[in-house]
Design a protein around this motif. Structure first.
Motif, PDB file in Angstrom:
ATOM      1  N   GLU A   1      45.526  36.948  33.416  1.00 23.03           N
ATOM      2  CA  GLU A   1      44.930  36.995  34.743  1.00 23.03           C
ATOM      3  C   GLU A   1      45.664  38.077  35.506  1.00 23.03           C
ATOM      4  OE1 GLU A   1      44.495  33.599  37.854  1.00 23.03           O
ATOM      5  OE2 GLU A   1      43.392  33.067  36.018  1.00 23.03           O
ATOM      6  N   ASP A   2      44.942  39.114  35.893  1.00 20.57           N
ATOM      7  CA  ASP A   2      45.559  40.339  36.395  1.00 20.57           C
ATOM      8  C   ASP A   2      46.557  40.801  35.352  1.00 20.57           C
ATOM      9  OD1 ASP A   2      44.044  40.377  38.705  1.00 20.57           O
ATOM     10  OD2 ASP A   2      45.403  39.014  39.736  1.00 20.57           O
ATOM     11  N   GLU A   3      47.840  40.761  35.688  1.00 16.59           N
ATOM     12  CA  GLU A   3      48.819  41.238  34.706  1.00 16.59           C
ATOM     13  C   GLU A   3      49.646  40.090  34.154  1.00 16.59           C
ATOM     14  OE1 GLU A   3      50.841  43.797  37.292  1.00 16.59           O
ATOM     15  OE2 GLU A   3      49.106  45.092  37.510  1.00 16.59           O
ATOM     16  N   THR A   4      49.260  38.868  34.500  1.00 19.54           N
ATOM     17  CA  THR A   4      50.078  37.729  34.094  1.00 19.54           C
ATOM     18  C   THR A   4      49.510  37.058  32.856  1.00 19.54           C
ATOM     19  OG1 THR A   4      50.720  37.390  36.370  1.00 19.54           O
ATOM     20  CG2 THR A   4      51.047  35.534  34.883  1.00 19.54           C
TER      21      THR A   4
ATOM     22  N   SER B   1      52.828  43.217  31.853  1.00 15.26           N
ATOM     23  CA  SER B   1      52.660  44.677  31.826  1.00 15.26           C
ATOM     24  C   SER B   1      53.912  45.326  31.252  1.00 15.26           C
ATOM     25  CB  SER B   1      52.484  45.236  33.238  1.00 15.26           C
ATOM     26  OG  SER B   1      51.640  44.430  33.983  1.00 15.26           O
TER      27      SER B   1
ATOM     28  N   SER C   1      49.070  48.392  30.848  1.00 19.25           N
ATOM     29  CA  SER C   1      48.627  47.032  30.564  1.00 19.25           C
ATOM     30  C   SER C   1      49.199  46.603  29.213  1.00 19.25           C
ATOM     31  CB  SER C   1      47.107  46.960  30.541  1.00 19.25           C
ATOM     32  OG  SER C   1      46.618  47.720  29.473  1.00 19.25           O
TER      33      SER C   1
ATOM     34  N   THR D   1      54.544  37.931  33.923  1.00 14.96           N
ATOM     35  CA  THR D   1      53.972  39.271  34.015  1.00 14.96           C
ATOM     36  C   THR D   1      54.093  39.931  32.653  1.00 14.96           C
ATOM     37  OG1 THR D   1      54.708  39.412  36.288  1.00 14.96           O
ATOM     38  CG2 THR D   1      54.201  41.503  35.200  1.00 14.96           C
TER      39      THR D   1
END
Lengths: 203, 168
Positions: free
Chosen positions: B102-105, A164, A179, A162
């Protein structure tokens, strides 16, 4: 004369309204707001080998990222953004915990984190820990982490994770997500809002 | 006599035109905007890590640092070309990798064989996308300095470029 007064009055009201809206717009978070979440404590070890417990830093706003020092691209880019955030905050940076939590404890010892973070800002706290302690933090913040063996690469393995940036308010509750390519000024804006906000008594 | 001089001048100018300029090649490949992030390595990097036998079986020494190079490759030619490899003295190995979100990954992978530069096309190696990963730096990358790189293309052959170290 009456008309002139009316016109001036209308103009005044218009300007007053506009500046009111402008003020309101500025009080809106630029990151993605999250639904109300429970407090998750973080108990890990910093780059100097000292323990770090989030609940002991509850009067500060926290900016958090999960990364690894072996990463050449996204993680150092994130830390470059943080360098700008810290310098733009000036003295206010003293009330912010910049937490860089490793997703690669095997390679990211406190010594490794220390030398890597020295490239960016002395405000950044690099956290590692036991697999068990780290896992509870990952699951508490819904962080995805996967070790990927890279065939025929000198890199050995890399981590998908992740990417973010997370913002926690002064009670340590996770409030916002940005983001990975967020602008430093948007993060600074949200940190300032969180620092200003009046919060109920910390239990 | 005059025509002989003109002839020699013409030959000389043609020869100059055929010499590849830095970052360019006669095949139509040009390489522009080459830059890297600064990285300060510490004492456990490079030779000292090897001397201490600190190698990990999974790849990567404990205490090693990696770097990155971003660049733009244009192919003005009529045939596709491929970037096969990158060589530099500042690290043990340079590899072409790609980050995808991809999305937040964030996901990273090595480009298996080579990177295609289509005819008339441009491939940009940029933050959070294609990049050259400099694995196990043997020297610090200091803002303002430049590092030398050799790019090997299937058709264009060797193109030498310099990467500017830029602090963001």
């Amino acid at each position: 004369m009456f008309y002139r007064f009316t016109r001036v009055f209308i103009l005044f009201m218009l300007v007053a309204n506009l500046s009111h809206f402008g003020c309101q717009a500025d009080e809106t978070f630029r990151g993605t707001e999250l639904p109300e979440l429970p407090f998750v404590d973080i108990k890990l070890t910093d780059q100097n080998g000292n323990g770090f417990t989030l609940s002991e830093h509850k009067d500060d706003v926290t900016l958090m990222f999960f990364g690894f020092t072996y990463c050449p691209d996204v993680c150092p880019l994130t830390l470059s953004t943080w360098k700008k955030v810290a310098s733009s905050l000036g003295e206010k940076a003293e009330n912010v915990n910049f937490l860089y939590i490793t997703v690669d404890p095997e390679r990211d010892t406190p010594e490794q984190l220390k030398s890597h973070l020295a490239n960016f800002s002395d405000k950044i706290i690099g956290l590692s820990g036991t697999e068990e302690n780290l896992r509870s933090v990952y699951s508490g913040f819904g962080v995805y982490r996967e070790r990927v063996e890279i065939a025929e690469s000198a890199a050995g393995y890399l981590m998908n994770h992740t990417a973010s940036m997370f913002l926690l308010d002064k009670t340590g509750v996770w409030r916002l997500k940005h983001s990975n390519d967020a602008l430093p000024e948007d993060i600074v804006h949200d940190i300032k809002l969180l620092l200003q906000s009046r919060l109920p008594d910390i239990p | 006599m005059n025509s002989l001089v003109r002839c020699w001048c013409g030959l000389f100018l043609s020869a100059i035109c055929l010499l590849p300029a830095c970052g360019n090649s006669s095949s139509g490949i040009t390489v522009e905007d080459v830059w890297s992030l600064p990285v300060q390595i510490h004492k456990m990097d490079g030779e000292m890590a090897r001397a201490m036998g600190a190698h990990e079986g999974h790849g990567g020494h404990h205490g090693s640092s990696n770097g990155v190079v971003y660049l733009t490759i244009r192919n003005k030619g009529s045939e596709a070309d491929r970037l096969l490899s990158v060589l530099t003295d500042v690290c043990e190995v340079a590899e072409i990798h790609r980050t995808t979100m991809e999305d937040e990954t964030m996901m990273m992978k090595k480009i298996e064989s080579s990177l295609e530069i289509p005819a008339g096309g441009t491939v940009v190696l940029k933050p959070r996308d294609y990049h050259v990963m400099l694995i196990e730096l043997t020297q610090s990358l200091v803002a303002g300095d430049e590092i030398a790189l050799e790019l090997y293309f299937e058709r264009a052959g060797l193109i030498k470029v310099a990467s500017e170290i830029r602090a963001l």
